[in-house]
Write an enzyme that holds these catalytic residues in place. Structure first.
Site, PDB file in Angstrom:
ATOM      1  N   ALA A 236       0.837  -1.203   0.000  1.00 16.23           N
ATOM      2  CA  ALA A 236       0.000   0.000   0.000  1.00 16.23           C
ATOM      3  C   ALA A 236       0.866   1.245   0.000  1.00 16.23           C
ATOM      4  O   ALA A 236       1.870   1.307   0.711  1.00 16.23           O
ATOM      5  CB  ALA A 236      -0.919   0.015   1.214  1.00 16.23           C
ATOM      6  N   ASP A 237       0.471   2.205  -0.799  1.00 16.76           N
ATOM      7  CA  ASP A 237       1.081   3.525  -0.704  1.00 16.76           C
ATOM      8  C   ASP A 237       0.379   4.361   0.355  1.00 16.76           C
ATOM      9  O   ASP A 237       0.996   5.211   0.982  1.00 16.76           O
ATOM     10  CB  ASP A 237       1.027   4.231  -2.058  1.00 16.76           C
ATOM     11  CG  ASP A 237       2.162   3.794  -2.957  1.00 16.76           C
ATOM     12  OD1 ASP A 237       3.120   4.554  -3.088  1.00 16.76           O
ATOM     13  OD2 ASP A 237       2.103   2.678  -3.494  1.00 16.76           O
ATOM     14  N   ARG A 238      -0.900   4.095   0.550  1.00 19.45           N
ATOM     15  CA  ARG A 238      -1.638   4.812   1.589  1.00 19.45           C
ATOM     16  C   ARG A 238      -2.886   4.030   1.971  1.00 19.45           C
ATOM     17  O   ARG A 238      -3.627   3.563   1.119  1.00 19.45           O
ATOM     18  CB  ARG A 238      -2.028   6.206   1.104  1.00 19.45           C
ATOM     19  CG  ARG A 238      -2.860   7.000   2.095  1.00 19.45           C
ATOM     20  CD  ARG A 238      -3.113   8.425   1.628  1.00 19.45           C
ATOM     21  NE  ARG A 238      -1.871   9.139   1.420  1.00 19.45           N
ATOM     22  CZ  ARG A 238      -1.753  10.461   1.499  1.00 19.45           C
ATOM     23  NH1 ARG A 238      -2.797  11.200   1.786  1.00 19.45           N
ATOM     24  NH2 ARG A 238      -0.594  11.043   1.268  1.00 19.45           N
TER      25      ARG A 238
END
Length: 388
Positions: free
Chosen positions: A257-259
């Site tokens: 995940a990036d965010r």
């Protein structure tokens, strides 16, 4: 720790593996300024939310260590550091780890006690604190990844009661291993741990168009690690799940995940959302592996996540090593070729957002979070300090 290193660091010197040259060539770029780090991140020579944050922090540290700051007064020194961090943040605003690192480092320099010090002594103390905090980001990341691997494997074991006769097959997307972190990896770290504990039958990795992080990087890591694995195109996932789920015991799709925002909506490499939809349709667990630094509790839903638009040439052109007539690969030559009519319109978002409804578990270094009775993820118990 894997022998693969995306980042080589000693105080005053930073080298970053140019991942655009993989899998055929290992080349490290020396990164000694914020401008070089910005270019390295923007051009995706380094990628992966943890690695991006580490490179940005360490590049600023190297810059400061080597005397880039000419300011003298405490206020001006902090102002200079802020300007460097703000500049680096713009290289990849989607990656929450980078924003967290920027905020941490800004807080660090403001917490330095400078009363009674000369301007020179105060400047030295501020820079020293900045460098030490940056180095701690690097050291902490590896511990975090090992913990994510352990918690992820444990959760899957609890779900499937895996035995020697029922080892599981998993799929991963993009690259989340040693090349995206300081080592071991997040989603790929879970796969490594499954292998190490004798729970893994096979791993599938997607090509991950348009930048091919799966075929260029994850496939390379899996082969390097000796993990039994198969590469598929992004468009083959549905057929794979339908035709081979039972035969190969396909149990989970594991992504990074990036965010991750407050309700569990997750921004990750483009193509993640479609895999989540397919996994749910076929009764396959969908897991997100992310450090708590990637959890953004200030953003309520994925609708508020800024999605980066990438350049059109990523879809219409491609680079690679030259394949000779006899099938051998000439790693000394790299060519760029057009694969589409260059006049065609292109829509190229770098990320998509997977709604929390499609996610079964979010694995962090502090434990695994599943949805509550309201169907949403709640991170209060995991990190209460972030909810005060």
């Amino acid at each position: 720790m894997s022998a693969l290193e995306a980042i080589k660091y000693s105080r005053g010197k930073l080298e970053v593996l140019d991942q655009l040259r993989l899998p055929h060539e290992h080349h490290y770029d020396e990164v000694s300024t914020s401008e070089e780090a910005f270019d390295c991140i923007k051009a995706m020579r380094v990628r992966g939310a943890p690695a991006i944050a580490i490179v940005a922090a360490l590049a600023a540290s190297v810059e400061l260590h080597n005397g880039s700051c000419t300011a003298t007064g405490t206020e001006d020194v902090i102002k200079y550091i802020d300007s460097r961090l703000d500049y680096l943040y713009e290289s990849r605003p989607t990656a929450v780890d980078l924003g967290n690192a920027v905020r941490l480092l800004k807080k660090t320099v403001r917490g330095v006690k400078t009363e009674g010090l000369t301007d020179a002594e105060a400047k030295e103390a501020i820079i020293k604190a900045f460098i030490e905090a940056s180095e701690e980001i690097l050291a902490k990341d590896l511990k975090t990844n090992k913990s994510i691997g352990a918690f992820g494997a444990k959760w899957l074991q609890e779900q499937y009661k895996i035995t020697d006769d029922s080892k599981i097959t998993v799929m991963t997307h993009c690259n989340t291993g040693s090349l995206a972190t300081s080592g071991h990896g997040t989603a790929l770290g879970i796969i490594r741990t499954l292998r190490d504990e004798g729970l893994l039958r096979h791993a599938y990795c997607t090509e991950t168009r348009p930048y091919n992080q799966g075929s260029r990087l994850t496939a390379f890591e899996l082969v390097h690690e000796g993990i039994p694995a198969t590469l598929v195109t992004d468009s083959m996932a549905a057929a794979l799940f339908r035709l081979r789920k039972a035969e190969e015991n396909i149990a989970a799709v594991i992504v990074g995940a990036d965010r991750v925002v407050r309700n569990g909506d997750t921004a990750n490499k483009i193509g993640t959302y479609q895999l989540a939809v397919l996994a749910k349709h076929h009764g396959i667990k969908f897991m997100v592996a992310a450090p708590t630094t990637s959890i953004d509790v200030d953003t309520e839903t994925g609708d508020d996540i800024e999605i980066e638009q990438r350049k059109r040439e990523e879809l219409t052109q491609i680079s690679g090593a030259v394949v000779n007539a006899d099938g051998s690969i000439d790693t000394s030559k790299s060519v760029r070729v057009a694969i589409a009519d260059q006049r065609i319109g292109v829509w190229n978002p770098g990320f998509d957002v997977t709604p929390h409804e499609y996610i079964d578990a979010i694995v962090t270094e502090k434990g695994t979070v599943v949805k509550g009775e309201d169907g949403k993820f709640h991170f209060e118990d995991l990190m209460p300090e972030r909810f005060q």
